[in-house]
Every structure is written in structure tokens, then in C-alpha cells.
Motif scaffolding. Structure first.
Motif, mmCIF file in Angstrom:
data_model
loop_
_atom_site.group_PDB
_atom_site.id
_atom_site.type_symbol
_atom_site.label_atom_id
_atom_site.label_comp_id
_atom_site.label_asym_id
_atom_site.label_seq_id
_atom_site.Cartn_x
_atom_site.Cartn_y
_atom_site.Cartn_z
ATOM 1 N N ILE A 55 -22.951 41.745 14.235
ATOM 2 C CA ILE A 55 -22.594 40.369 13.879
ATOM 3 C C ILE A 55 -23.720 39.774 13.042
ATOM 4 C CG2 ILE A 55 -21.966 38.097 14.761
ATOM 5 C CD1 ILE A 55 -21.303 39.509 17.449
ATOM 6 N N LEU A 114 -19.101 32.354 17.520
ATOM 7 C CA LEU A 114 -19.054 32.635 16.087
ATOM 8 C C LEU A 114 -18.652 31.384 15.308
ATOM 9 C CD1 LEU A 114 -17.265 36.105 16.154
ATOM 10 C CD2 LEU A 114 -19.710 35.616 16.152
ATOM 11 N N LEU A 145 -13.845 36.510 12.631
ATOM 12 C CA LEU A 145 -14.445 37.787 13.009
ATOM 13 C C LEU A 145 -14.564 38.750 11.827
ATOM 14 C CD1 LEU A 145 -15.608 39.427 15.315
ATOM 15 C CD2 LEU A 145 -13.307 40.224 15.810
ATOM 16 N N ALA A 196 -17.581 37.839 9.974
ATOM 17 C CA ALA A 196 -18.791 37.769 10.801
ATOM 18 C C ALA A 196 -19.421 39.140 11.002
ATOM 19 C CB ALA A 196 -18.466 37.156 12.160
ATOM 20 N N LEU A 197 -18.624 40.195 10.908
ATOM 21 C CA LEU A 197 -19.126 41.539 11.173
ATOM 22 C C LEU A 197 -19.669 42.202 9.912
ATOM 23 C CD1 LEU A 197 -16.399 42.951 13.591
ATOM 24 C CD2 LEU A 197 -18.682 42.143 14.166
ATOM 25 N N ASP A 228 -18.208 47.121 11.523
ATOM 26 C CA ASP A 228 -17.156 47.006 12.534
ATOM 27 C C ASP A 228 -17.003 48.347 13.252
ATOM 28 O OD1 ASP A 228 -14.967 46.420 14.072
ATOM 29 O OD2 ASP A 228 -13.735 45.707 12.414
ATOM 30 N N ARG A 239 -15.219 48.587 16.218
ATOM 31 C CA ARG A 239 -14.177 48.425 17.231
ATOM 32 C C ARG A 239 -13.187 49.564 17.253
ATOM 33 N NH1 ARG A 239 -11.779 42.970 15.708
ATOM 34 N NH2 ARG A 239 -12.390 43.753 13.684
ATOM 35 N N MET A 271 -13.778 39.356 24.197
ATOM 36 C CA MET A 271 -13.734 38.210 23.291
ATOM 37 C C MET A 271 -12.588 37.306 23.703
ATOM 38 S SD MET A 271 -13.887 38.364 19.230
ATOM 39 C CE MET A 271 -14.102 36.905 18.257
ATOM 40 N N GLY A 323 -13.189 32.507 19.785
ATOM 41 C CA GLY A 323 -14.192 33.144 18.945
ATOM 42 C C GLY A 323 -15.528 33.325 19.639
ATOM 43 N N VAL A 360 -17.816 35.819 21.848
ATOM 44 C CA VAL A 360 -18.010 37.190 22.311
ATOM 45 C C VAL A 360 -18.815 37.098 23.600
ATOM 46 C CG1 VAL A 360 -18.963 39.448 21.752
ATOM 47 C CG2 VAL A 360 -18.027 38.023 19.940
#
Length: 176
Positions: A88, A115, A119, A122-123, A126, A128, A143, A147, A149
């Protein structure tokens, strides 16, 4: 250089899962699964298979707790990284709070990262998308719809207030 960041090569301040007795239940339930599976095979009773599957599922879900040498959360000059989530950006963080949540007879400390941007922006990296075998395993984060985390700090090898202070100090330094 940011594009080459991966979960194993993040640098900076990092925190791993603790080396205390959190791994003990994982080994016990794995052994129970093996005992129940053997009992099902010997007796031919199907209900032992259900117990074996439940015990094996619990053990499989908690396998990441055994990985004490790998950084799970941390921070570097680019931002805060969380295993199986991503990196992030510092400028995408509005607030970093430490929340104490009372659960039954104990208090759980949770790092809450609010955040300020969506998202996707923001990353920096990533992470995920996980392999299919990793999907049913424990994640160090969750999450909410606002917004935020949330990271449970209890299983880590550093005290929650130290992690929070370090993240705050780095956030103030790098976002300016």
C-alpha cells in the motif's frame, strides 16, 4: 524497481508470525486428522471421515502460522506490505490506528489502515491473487466496506504497540 517487488523481497521493517505455542494446535489437529482417518479405514465407519476432514481442514487453514521465518507484514520506503494483500502506497493511507477489541476473556489488538484512495490506486503491488491451494488458508488481513484494512497483531513476534509506532513513524516520514 517497484514493479519487481514480490512477497519474498520487500526489505525494510518486517514482522513475522511468533515462534511461541501458536503452532502447537496445528500439529495436534493434524495428528488427530491422521488418527481419525486411520480409525475410519480400520472400522469402515463413515463418521470418522467427517471428523478427519474437520481436523484436517482446521490444520490446513492454520498452516501459515507455522511459517515463522517469512515476513508477514512490514513497511519500506514504498509503503506498508501485507502478505497475500500487497504493498500500500504511503500517500494512499489516511490513518493508521491501533484498536483494542475485547473478545471473550482477552483483548485482541488490531492494526487498522484507513485508505484515502480506492484500493486499485492504493496498491503499488497487488498480491491478492493466490494459487488455488493457498485460497483456503488463513490470511493475515481482512478488509471492510469502508476501505479499512484490518490486521490482527496477536500472532506476531513483536508487541502490537511497537508495530503501530514503527508504522506511524515511517508513514509520517515517507509521505512528506
Amino acid at each position: 524497481m517497484v514493479a519487481t517487488l514480490d512477497e519474498g523481497n520487500v526489505g525494510g521493517y518486517s514482522v513475522a508470525y511468533g515462534r511461541d505455542d501458536t503452532y502447537f494446535p496445528v500439529y495436534i489437529t493434524a495428528a488427530l486428522a491422521a488418527v481419525f482417518l486411520t480409525t475410519a479405514w480400520i472400522t469402515g465407519a463413515i463418521y470418522w471421515l467427517a471428523l478427519a476432514a474437520a481436523a484436517a481442514g482446521f490444520a490446513y487453514y492454520n498452516i501459515p502460522l507455522l511459517d515463522t521465518g517469512r515476513p508477514t507484514i512490514g513497511a519500506n520506503q514504498y509503503g506498508i506490505f501485507i502478505q497475500a494483500f500487497g504493498l500500500i502506497r504511503w500517500r494512499a493511507i489516511e490513518r493508521i490506528d491501533l484498536a483494542e477489541i475485547a473478545e471473550r476473556a482477552m483483548t485482541v489488538h488490531e492494526l487498522q489502515i484507513m485508505l484515502s484512495t480506492p484500493l486499485g490506486s492504493a496498491l503499488v503491488a497487488d498480491w491478492r491473487k493466490q494459487p488455488i491451494y493457498r485460497l483456503p488458508m488463513r490470511l493475515p488481513w481482512r478488509m471492510d466496506h469502508k476501505g479499512v484494512v484490518r490486521v490482527n497483531l496477536e500472532p506476531f513476534d513483536r508487541p502490537p504497540d511497537e508495530i503501530h509506532r514503527t508504522f506511524l513513524r515511517m508513514w509520517r516520514y515517507y509521505r512528506s
